[in-house]
Design a protein around this motif. Structure first.
Motif, PDB file in Angstrom:
ATOM      1  N   GLN A  20       0.877  -1.634   0.073  1.00 32.03           N
ATOM      2  CA  GLN A  20      -0.247   0.042  -0.030  1.00 32.03           C
ATOM      3  C   GLN A  20       0.613   1.301  -0.289  1.00 32.03           C
ATOM      4  O   GLN A  20       1.118   2.739  -0.499  1.00 32.03           O
ATOM      5  CB  GLN A  20      -0.687   0.163   0.643  1.00 32.03           C
ATOM      6  CG  GLN A  20      -1.768   1.479   0.971  1.00 32.03           C
ATOM      7  CD  GLN A  20      -2.831   1.425   0.214  1.00 32.03           C
ATOM      8  OE1 GLN A  20      -3.326   0.385  -0.404  1.00 32.03           O
ATOM      9  NE2 GLN A  20      -3.287   2.924  -0.462  1.00 32.03           N
ATOM     10  N   ARG A  21       1.931   1.485   0.844  1.00 27.97           N
ATOM     11  CA  ARG A  21       3.008   2.581   0.579  1.00 27.97           C
ATOM     12  C   ARG A  21       3.748   2.242  -0.342  1.00 27.97           C
ATOM     13  O   ARG A  21       3.419   3.790  -1.127  1.00 27.97           O
ATOM     14  CB  ARG A  21       3.979   2.318   1.716  1.00 27.97           C
ATOM     15  CG  ARG A  21       5.109   3.496   1.938  1.00 27.97           C
ATOM     16  CD  ARG A  21       6.287   3.034   2.763  1.00 27.97           C
ATOM     17  NE  ARG A  21       6.978   3.938   3.008  1.00 27.97           N
ATOM     18  CZ  ARG A  21       8.167   3.660   3.443  1.00 27.97           C
ATOM     19  NH1 ARG A  21       8.432   2.103   4.450  1.00 27.97           N
ATOM     20  NH2 ARG A  21       9.846   3.930   3.797  1.00 27.97           N
ATOM     21  N   ASN A  23       2.423   1.207  -3.729  1.00 29.70           N
ATOM     22  CA  ASN A  23       1.087   2.004  -4.598  1.00 29.70           C
ATOM     23  C   ASN A  23       0.551   3.925  -3.793  1.00 29.70           C
ATOM     24  O   ASN A  23       0.408   4.548  -4.983  1.00 29.70           O
ATOM     25  CB  ASN A  23      -0.362   1.750  -3.782  1.00 29.70           C
ATOM     26  CG  ASN A  23      -0.371  -0.012  -4.693  1.00 29.70           C
ATOM     27  OD1 ASN A  23       0.088  -0.102  -5.763  1.00 29.70           O
ATOM     28  ND2 ASN A  23      -0.906  -0.948  -3.900  1.00 29.70           N
ATOM     29  N   THR A  24       1.382   3.791  -3.077  1.00 30.73           N
ATOM     30  CA  THR A  24       0.809   5.743  -2.507  1.00 30.73           C
ATOM     31  C   THR A  24       1.367   6.898  -3.178  1.00 30.73           C
ATOM     32  O   THR A  24       1.504   7.422  -4.205  1.00 30.73           O
ATOM     33  CB  THR A  24       1.033   5.783  -1.453  1.00 30.73           C
ATOM     34  OG1 THR A  24      -0.857   5.420  -0.817  1.00 30.73           O
ATOM     35  CG2 THR A  24       0.366   7.115  -0.912  1.00 30.73           C
ATOM     36  N   GLN A  27       1.681   6.704  -6.932  1.00 33.27           N
ATOM     37  CA  GLN A  27       0.426   7.661  -7.253  1.00 33.27           C
ATOM     38  C   GLN A  27       0.667   8.905  -7.102  1.00 33.27           C
ATOM     39  O   GLN A  27       1.220   9.774  -8.212  1.00 33.27           O
ATOM     40  CB  GLN A  27      -0.801   7.298  -6.500  1.00 33.27           C
ATOM     41  CG  GLN A  27      -1.857   8.382  -6.655  1.00 33.27           C
ATOM     42  CD  GLN A  27      -3.387   8.408  -5.697  1.00 33.27           C
ATOM     43  OE1 GLN A  27      -3.566   7.174  -5.403  1.00 33.27           O
ATOM     44  NE2 GLN A  27      -3.104   9.675  -5.408  1.00 33.27           N
ATOM     45  N   ASN A  28       1.530   9.270  -6.001  1.00 37.69           N
ATOM     46  CA  ASN A  28       2.583  10.616  -5.901  1.00 37.69           C
ATOM     47  C   ASN A  28       3.315  11.255  -7.349  1.00 37.69           C
ATOM     48  O   ASN A  28       3.406  11.892  -7.883  1.00 37.69           O
ATOM     49  CB  ASN A  28       2.949  10.752  -4.416  1.00 37.69           C
ATOM     50  CG  ASN A  28       1.763  11.287  -3.604  1.00 37.69           C
ATOM     51  OD1 ASN A  28       1.336  11.196  -3.590  1.00 37.69           O
ATOM     52  ND2 ASN A  28       2.372  10.462  -2.074  1.00 37.69           N
ATOM     53  N   THR A  40       0.040  12.790  -1.184  1.00 37.25           N
ATOM     54  CA  THR A  40      -0.618  11.052  -0.141  1.00 37.25           C
ATOM     55  C   THR A  40       0.441  10.709   0.350  1.00 37.25           C
ATOM     56  O   THR A  40       1.494   9.732  -0.084  1.00 37.25           O
ATOM     57  CB  THR A  40      -1.765  10.795  -1.085  1.00 37.25           C
ATOM     58  OG1 THR A  40      -3.183  11.868  -1.551  1.00 37.25           O
ATOM     59  CG2 THR A  40      -2.606   9.927   0.076  1.00 37.25           C
ATOM     60  N   ASN A  41       0.203  10.383   1.725  1.00 36.28           N
ATOM     61  CA  ASN A  41       1.311   9.846   2.497  1.00 36.28           C
ATOM     62  C   ASN A  41       0.214   8.777   3.847  1.00 36.28           C
ATOM     63  O   ASN A  41      -1.409   9.198   3.518  1.00 36.28           O
ATOM     64  CB  ASN A  41       1.437  10.888   3.465  1.00 36.28           C
ATOM     65  CG  ASN A  41       2.767  11.972   3.210  1.00 36.28           C
ATOM     66  OD1 ASN A  41       3.583  11.254   1.943  1.00 36.28           O
ATOM     67  ND2 ASN A  41       3.760  12.111   4.344  1.00 36.28           N
ATOM     68  N   SER A  42       0.510   7.033   3.007  1.00 32.32           N
ATOM     69  CA  SER A  42       0.187   6.409   3.778  1.00 32.32           C
ATOM     70  C   SER A  42       0.809   6.094   5.297  1.00 32.32           C
ATOM     71  O   SER A  42       1.798   6.291   5.909  1.00 32.32           O
ATOM     72  CB  SER A  42       0.811   5.584   2.574  1.00 32.32           C
ATOM     73  OG  SER A  42      -0.229   3.954   3.895  1.00 32.32           O
ATOM     74  N   SER A  79      -4.896   7.225   4.638  1.00 28.23           N
ATOM     75  CA  SER A  79      -3.860   8.023   3.403  1.00 28.23           C
ATOM     76  C   SER A  79      -3.989   9.162   3.590  1.00 28.23           C
ATOM     77  O   SER A  79      -5.524   9.765   3.556  1.00 28.23           O
ATOM     78  CB  SER A  79      -4.115   7.705   1.896  1.00 28.23           C
ATOM     79  OG  SER A  79      -3.612   6.402   1.491  1.00 28.23           O
ATOM     80  N   SER A  81      -3.117  13.969   3.051  1.00 25.57           N
ATOM     81  CA  SER A  81      -3.230  14.647   1.813  1.00 25.57           C
ATOM     82  C   SER A  81      -2.477  16.133   2.420  1.00 25.57           C
ATOM     83  O   SER A  81      -2.643  15.890   3.629  1.00 25.57           O
ATOM     84  CB  SER A  81      -4.533  15.067   1.190  1.00 25.57           C
ATOM     85  OG  SER A  81      -5.317  14.112   0.164  1.00 25.57           O
ATOM     86  N   SER A 261      10.264  11.751  -2.881  1.00 23.66           N
ATOM     87  CA  SER A 261       9.205   9.625  -3.538  1.00 23.66           C
ATOM     88  C   SER A 261      10.157   8.654  -4.004  1.00 23.66           C
ATOM     89  O   SER A 261       9.838   7.479  -3.942  1.00 23.66           O
ATOM     90  CB  SER A 261       7.877  10.116  -4.917  1.00 23.66           C
ATOM     91  OG  SER A 261       6.961  11.663  -4.645  1.00 23.66           O
TER      92      SER A 261
END
Length: 296
Positions: A20-21, A23-24, A27-28, A40-42, A79, A81, A261
């Motif tokens: 999940q981290r 994927n986040t 996305q960024n 977005t931060n997980s 998540s 923002s 990132s």
């Protein structure tokens, strides 16, 4: 055997959390050039702690003695923002706008503004989290629902409607759709958001900049658009005296830090691989327990 299974579940939960981290962060990175995008931060949390006690044995003084606590795994709880402002880029287009703001909240105990951190949060001595209000352009979707965006790359339809990049109607500070008369090049907007005609006269139309007091309650809908999770959440329009200005001919870039990132991406990958090796180790251990020890 129960301890082996517990370790297996702990490692597996770590793998899912790092996925999940990952994927986040991806996305960024994919939106590093998206106008007005907010990173977005997980947020990761540990499972509830388990109290370990000593049981059994002949010594009654040891029975039930507390040994300590340990966590049984982690999971990606949510998540969050980050609403820090991205860098402004000058375009020269009259229908491009960027919002520059630094809204404050007064501490009733001291009468001074809360010292928000870089992410727009402040935690008081009681552990209460206070968020800095954030400003957004106000738009209306095809269903007539109010939405919020930092993407100020607008356009004018043939009918004179001021539209967002997603085709949503841009609203004024009375929640009415903005309709312009004449060519798009014949109007200007001052720092307070008032639309001026070609002669520099005020039209009485002011861009609707909504100040959301609890921005952490916003939900992403895609294309840089947010909606309120609580329809009754506190939202008001920016007024004279608020610490915010509108810059015409500019757009706000993404606030994603590409370097950070990539560091996060690498860290998530390595943590995933570590948990994967632990799962493989437990798998081999269980295989020995079933196929070898079981034959003894």
């Amino acid at each position: 055997m129960p301890s082996l299974l517990r370790g297996l579940y702990t490692a597996a939960s770590g793998m899912m959390t790092q996925e999940q981290r990952h994927n986040t962060v991806t996305q960024n990175i994919a939106n590093v050039n998206t106008t007005g995008y907010k990173a977005t931060n997980s947020v990761q949390r540990s499972f509830p702690e388990v109290l370990v006690s000593m049981i059994g044995g002949n010594d009654s003084t040891n029975a039930g003695r507390k040994l300590g606590k340990f966590n049984t795994g982690v999971y990606a709880e949510e998540s969050i923002s980050l609403y820090t402002e991205g860098a402004l880029r000058e375009t020269g287009k009259t229908t491009d706008f960027a919002l520059v703001s630094s809204f404050t909240v007064q501490n009733p105990a001291t009468g001074q503004p809360y010292p928000f951190d870089a992410s727009g949060r402040y935690v008081d001595e009681n552990g209460e989290v206070i968020y800095r209000p954030e400003g957004f352009f106000t738009v209306q979707n095809e269903n007539g629902d109010v939405r919020y965006t930092r993407n100020g790359s607008f356009r004018v339809s043939p009918e004179g409607n001021l539209l967002s990049e997603s085709g949503y109607q841009v609203l004024d500070n009375n929640n009415r759709p903005i309709v312009l008369t004449g060519p798009a090049s014949d109007f200007t907007v001052n720092e307070q958001g008032e639309i001026m005609d070609a002669a520099g006269r005020g039209t009485g139309i002011i861009l609707g900049v909504s100040i959301v007091s609890q921005p952490h309650g916003l939900i992403r809908e895609g294309h840089g658009v947010f909606r309120m999770a609580d329809p009754d959440g506190e939202v008001r329009f920016m007024a004279p005296g608020d610490n915010g200005v509108i810059r015409q001919g500019f757009i706000e870039g993404s606030n994603v830090d590409p370097t950070q990132s990539m560091v996060e991406l690498t860290a998530a990958l390595r943590a995933y691989e570590t948990n994967q090796k632990i799962v493989q180790y437990y798998d081999r251990t269980l295989e020995k327990a079933v196929n070898e020890i079981g034959r003894v």
